[in-house]
Write a protein that holds these residues in place. Structure first.
Motif, mmCIF file in Angstrom:
data_model
loop_
_atom_site.group_PDB
_atom_site.id
_atom_site.type_symbol
_atom_site.label_atom_id
_atom_site.label_comp_id
_atom_site.label_asym_id
_atom_site.label_seq_id
_atom_site.Cartn_x
_atom_site.Cartn_y
_atom_site.Cartn_z
ATOM 1 N N VAL A 147 0.821 -1.154 0.129
ATOM 2 C CA VAL A 147 -0.055 0.045 0.112
ATOM 3 C C VAL A 147 0.898 1.336 0.101
ATOM 4 N N ASP A 148 1.866 1.125 0.806
ATOM 5 C CA ASP A 148 2.946 2.302 0.882
ATOM 6 C C ASP A 148 3.267 2.583 -0.752
ATOM 7 N N ASP A 149 3.555 1.587 -1.669
ATOM 8 C CA ASP A 149 4.179 1.854 -2.916
ATOM 9 C C ASP A 149 3.205 2.488 -3.651
ATOM 10 N N VAL A 150 1.693 2.075 -3.418
ATOM 11 C CA VAL A 150 0.659 2.777 -4.106
ATOM 12 C C VAL A 150 0.684 4.228 -4.006
ATOM 13 N N ILE A 151 0.459 4.370 -2.606
ATOM 14 C CA ILE A 151 0.349 6.021 -1.990
ATOM 15 C C ILE A 151 1.494 6.748 -2.492
ATOM 16 N N TRP A 152 2.763 6.205 -2.313
ATOM 17 C CA TRP A 152 4.053 7.153 -2.634
ATOM 18 C C TRP A 152 3.898 7.375 -4.435
ATOM 19 N N SER A 153 3.440 6.264 -5.025
ATOM 20 C CA SER A 153 3.336 6.595 -6.416
ATOM 21 C C SER A 153 2.369 7.472 -6.939
ATOM 22 N N PHE A 154 0.795 7.565 -6.322
ATOM 23 C CA PHE A 154 0.077 8.210 -6.435
ATOM 24 C C PHE A 154 0.773 9.737 -6.194
ATOM 25 N N ASN A 155 1.271 10.092 -5.430
ATOM 26 C CA ASN A 155 1.652 11.317 -4.582
ATOM 27 C C ASN A 155 2.914 11.882 -5.705
ATOM 28 N N ALA A 156 3.639 10.825 -6.170
ATOM 29 C CA ALA A 156 4.825 11.383 -7.097
ATOM 30 C C ALA A 156 4.064 11.466 -8.445
ATOM 31 N N LEU A 157 3.314 10.746 -9.146
ATOM 32 C CA LEU A 157 2.725 11.055 -10.290
ATOM 33 C C LEU A 157 1.740 12.403 -10.508
ATOM 34 N N LYS A 158 1.081 12.538 -9.329
ATOM 35 C CA LYS A 158 0.402 13.770 -9.343
ATOM 36 C C LYS A 158 1.230 14.900 -9.480
ATOM 37 N N THR A 159 2.426 14.677 -8.734
ATOM 38 C CA THR A 159 3.315 16.005 -8.529
ATOM 39 C C THR A 159 4.151 16.187 -9.829
ATOM 40 N N HIS A 160 4.678 15.262 -10.703
ATOM 41 C CA HIS A 160 5.552 15.340 -11.680
ATOM 42 C C HIS A 160 5.024 14.978 -13.176
ATOM 43 N N SER A 161 3.978 14.307 -13.236
ATOM 44 C CA SER A 161 3.180 13.928 -14.443
ATOM 45 C C SER A 161 2.127 14.804 -14.920
ATOM 46 N N PRO A 162 2.130 15.768 -16.011
ATOM 47 C CA PRO A 162 0.993 16.367 -16.353
ATOM 48 C C PRO A 162 -0.131 15.839 -16.710
ATOM 49 N N LEU A 163 0.150 14.584 -17.236
ATOM 50 C CA LEU A 163 -0.935 13.787 -17.602
ATOM 51 C C LEU A 163 -1.766 13.224 -16.384
ATOM 52 N N TYR A 164 -1.064 12.522 -15.390
ATOM 53 C CA TYR A 164 -1.784 12.027 -14.116
ATOM 54 C C TYR A 164 -2.360 13.178 -13.459
ATOM 55 N N ASN A 165 -1.645 14.390 -13.361
ATOM 56 C CA ASN A 165 -2.186 15.556 -12.575
ATOM 57 C C ASN A 165 -3.626 15.723 -12.822
ATOM 58 N N LYS A 166 -3.451 15.814 -14.318
ATOM 59 C CA LYS A 166 -4.979 16.198 -14.857
ATOM 60 C C LYS A 166 -6.190 15.121 -14.586
ATOM 61 N N TYR A 167 -5.568 14.033 -14.932
ATOM 62 C CA TYR A 167 -6.468 12.651 -14.817
ATOM 63 C C TYR A 167 -7.022 12.629 -13.388
ATOM 64 N N TYR A 168 -6.252 12.941 -12.501
ATOM 65 C CA TYR A 168 -6.802 12.687 -11.119
ATOM 66 C C TYR A 168 -6.606 14.036 -10.354
ATOM 67 N N ALA A 169 -7.113 14.895 -10.915
ATOM 68 C CA ALA A 169 -7.120 16.273 -10.677
ATOM 69 C C ALA A 169 -8.192 16.460 -9.278
ATOM 70 N N ASN A 170 -9.358 15.670 -8.978
ATOM 71 C CA ASN A 170 -10.076 15.622 -8.090
ATOM 72 C C ASN A 170 -9.600 14.544 -7.046
ATOM 73 N N VAL A 171 -8.757 14.000 -6.980
ATOM 74 C CA VAL A 171 -8.219 13.012 -5.990
ATOM 75 C C VAL A 171 -7.330 13.923 -5.043
ATOM 76 N N THR A 172 -7.831 13.769 -3.803
ATOM 77 C CA THR A 172 -7.184 14.964 -2.809
ATOM 78 C C THR A 172 -6.140 13.995 -2.195
ATOM 79 N N GLU A 173 -6.102 12.788 -1.790
ATOM 80 C CA GLU A 173 -5.311 11.930 -0.998
ATOM 81 C C GLU A 173 -5.523 10.220 -1.427
ATOM 82 N N ALA A 174 -4.245 9.759 -0.879
ATOM 83 C CA ALA A 174 -4.323 8.317 -1.017
ATOM 84 C C ALA A 174 -3.964 7.917 0.406
#
Length: 630
Positions: A147-174
């Motif tokens: 689960v820690d891998d999933v949470i870390w991935s979500f935060n990293a992708l939202k921060t650094h990937s423009p595509l994932y940042n838009k795709y998950y714009a309404n996801v506040t936290e994992a």
């Protein structure tokens, strides 16, 4: 048409977003765990899913799949704006290296099946989604995916990937909500797609990225790297030559090999990608043999006239077409409305009027293509006729901000099926330019105010772009426009499109799903227009479009989604942001006859190369007959 096989399959892949039980409500008291999921209806496989019905579950493993690609690479990190990622990596999804929470189906639209996550659930108001990880999921180093891998991935992708940042714009936290459970919280309720598309999240190894390399330097997910990363999927990097070749090898103890989505698939022991300067060089390598075993053919001229070399005549290279039912991408010349010359919609319409598709299709494409006239081509999502019913109700709220003819006329692209029609379309274009303040003086289209000539530089990254742009450029020059084409290498092209440094793209493609949703923000929203690396290449900044994108995302049921999508499609078309090109509705492949192929292929994506395998007898026969072919 210039889609590659990966782009075609990627289009269907991005299309296959998640939703279990179609639009049925979940129990508020005790949300149900779902496995296979669909945004349109339930999967045909039900709960007793063993493997895809088109695969050979006993397909042998072994051999090498040789492929070519154009340009170069300098990074093994595809989720950031910097660098050119190597073949086999993907900016969306896991590519060959990483697994996602769930895997999008190849043979059903908007369906996904378990991968890293074995199930998921969501509350009645769609305010969150909880995914339960498969306890068998492992990284290539044997450590469990956590689960820690999933949470870390979500935060990293939202921060650094423009595509994932838009795709998950309404996801506040994992957050971790159990030993094997991760819950994603949303800032809005009622987004029926969002709980399901969380399954598209690629999972990255936290412990590897937070560790150090062989020199003791701390790794950095925000930077390019040429250190082969740790992965979890069916392949890992075997070897590479910087910028020119990368070889992937199948992981023999891949943890998910017996999951239903993997049985009978991913059969090649190695996948080699060799880089060539451009597609012409890649074509020569394919015809020679040894560098490219399967060629997705993008050139209608080549398909019609050049598959006549000796290996084709001998039956050692096969031509095949695979029909698709996944809908067609909007492939278009894209005007950059950040440039002042494209900001007037009359100008954009005038440029559209100058495109003579019929002559190009007849003279260059052997009448192979059909004209694309929707951003959601090839199915019930495309708008047609004049707005009625619920679509009209949606559009009425914006009537004073839309072209009046949108409500009274069917949108139709110009047709140049006769010389007279072509001339009339150019006359209409000149009239539109005049209304927008541009006049023809001495054979040049100039601004009435400044006297400056209207200029357009088309930007391309492949010699084939010259063929698809030159006829259009000739038409624009007849109007007095200083129209030119610049072909640059892949690296430069990526950098310039990421920073929106162009007048007009010679060719760009926008894949849509059968259940459009959050990705529309990245295509069309005002915020994306100001975000480097987004796919809003046209620079669309329109409050009506923004509102309709949100209307699509928060549709209440399938009928509501169709109405909202029709409205969005219609508004985009009437604003003439792009000049639509053409589509085929098929995947064209030329391939060396060294493969075992299942009797049928999935009609949704057309063809699933991962279900093929090397036939050793056929391969040996080719190797004996053609030096270097293996």
């Amino acid at each position: 048409m210039k889609p590659c096989l990966n782009r075609t399959i990627a289009a269907a892949g991005l299309a296959a977003v998640l939703f279990s039980g179609a639009w049925l409500p979940a129990s508020a008291a005790d949300p149900e765990w779902h496995t296979s999921s669909s945004l349109i209806g339930t999967s045909k496989y039900g709960e007793d899913f063993k493997h895809y019905d088109y695969v050979n579950p006993d397909a042998p493993k072994g051999g090498t799949l040789n492929s070519t690609t154009s340009g170069t690479f300098d990074s093994f990190n595809p989720y950031i704006v910097q660098g050119n990622a190597a073949a086999g990596f993907a900016s969306f999804g896991g590519g060959l290296l990483y697994d996602t929470l769930m895997e999008q189906a190849t043979d059903e639209g908007s369906v996904s099946h378990p991968l890293v996550a074995e199930a998921y659930k969501y509350p009645e108001d769609f305010s969150s989604a909880t995914y339960r990880l498969d306890p068998r999921a492992r990284w290539h180093d044997g450590k469990p995916i956590t689960v820690d891998d999933v949470i870390w991935s979500f935060n990293a992708l939202k921060t650094h990937s423009p595509l994932y940042n838009k795709y998950y714009a309404n996801v506040t936290e994992a957050v971790k909500t159990g030993d094997r459970e991760v819950t994603f919280h949303f800032d809005q309720k009622g987004n029926r797609e969002l709980p399901k598309i969380m399954g598209d999240l690629v999972v990255l190894p936290k412990h590897w990225w937070e560790g150090t390399d062989a020199s003791g330097k701390k790794r950095d997910i925000s930077r390019p790297t040429q250190e082969p990363p740790l992965g979890s999927a069916a392949y890992k990097i075997s070897s590479f030559k910087p910028g020119s070749e990368i070889v992937w090898e199948r992981v023999p103890d891949y943890w998910a090999a017996q999951l239903p989505v993997k049985v009978g698939r991913e059969n090649f022991d190695k996948r080699r990608y060799t880089y060539f300067l451009d597609d012409n060089a890649a074509w020569q390598a394919f015809a020679k043999g040894g560098f490219q075993d399967i060629r997705p053919e993008s050139s209608a001229r080549r398909w019609a006239t050049e598959y006549n070399f000796p290996a084709v005549k001998a039956g050692d290279v096969i031509k095949a077409e695979f029909a698709t039912t996944s809908g067609q991408p909007m492939q278009a010349y894209v005007m950059n409305t950040r440039r002042p010359q494209f900001q007037d919609p009359r100008v954009r319409k005038a440029i559209t009027m100058a495109f003579d598709f019929e002559t190009m299709n007849r003279n260059i494409f052997f009448d192979a293509y059909k004209r694309t006239d929707s951003y959601f081509e090839g199915g019930e999502l495309a708008s047609s006729g004049i707005p009625q019913g619920k679509e009209l109700e949606i559009l009425e709220a914006y009537r004073d901000k839309l072209p009046p003819e949108l409500f009274t006329q069917e949108f139709k692209l110009p047709v140049s099926d006769t010389p007279q029609a072509a001339r009339e379309n150019l006359r209409t274009a000149l009239q539109l330019f005049k209304e927008a303040g541009w006049v023809n003086r001495g054979g040049k289209l100039v601004s009435e105010k400044t006297g400056e000539q209207f200029r357009i530089e088309f930007l391309g990254n492949d010699p084939i772009d010259e063929r698809v742009a030159t006829p259009f450029i000739d038409s624009l020059r007849r109007l007095g426009i200083d129209a030119t084409l610049r072909i640059i290498d892949e690296g430069q092209y990526i950098n310039r499109t990421r920073s929106f440094d162009f007048d007009m793209l010679a060719l760009s493609s926008f894949a849509q799903s059968q259940s459009p949703g959050n990705e529309q923000r990245d295509f069309f929203s005002s915020k994306a227009a100001d975000t480097p690396g987004s796919r809003n290449f046209a620079g669309i900044k329109d409050p009506v479009v923004d509102a309709l994108v949100e209307r699509v995302i928060f549709a209440t049921d399938r009928d509501d989604l169709l109405a909202a999508t029709h409205a969005l499609d219609r508004v985009l078309l009437w604003n003439y942001y792009m000049v639509p090109q053409w589509h085929l509705g098929k995947v064209r492949l030329g391939y060396w006859n060294k493969f075992g192929i299942p009797e049928k292929q999935p009609s949704y994506v057309g063809v699933d190369i991962d279900s093929w395998w090397i036939d050793k007898d056929k391969e040996a026969a080719l190797a004996a007959k053609y030096k270097g072919v293996n």
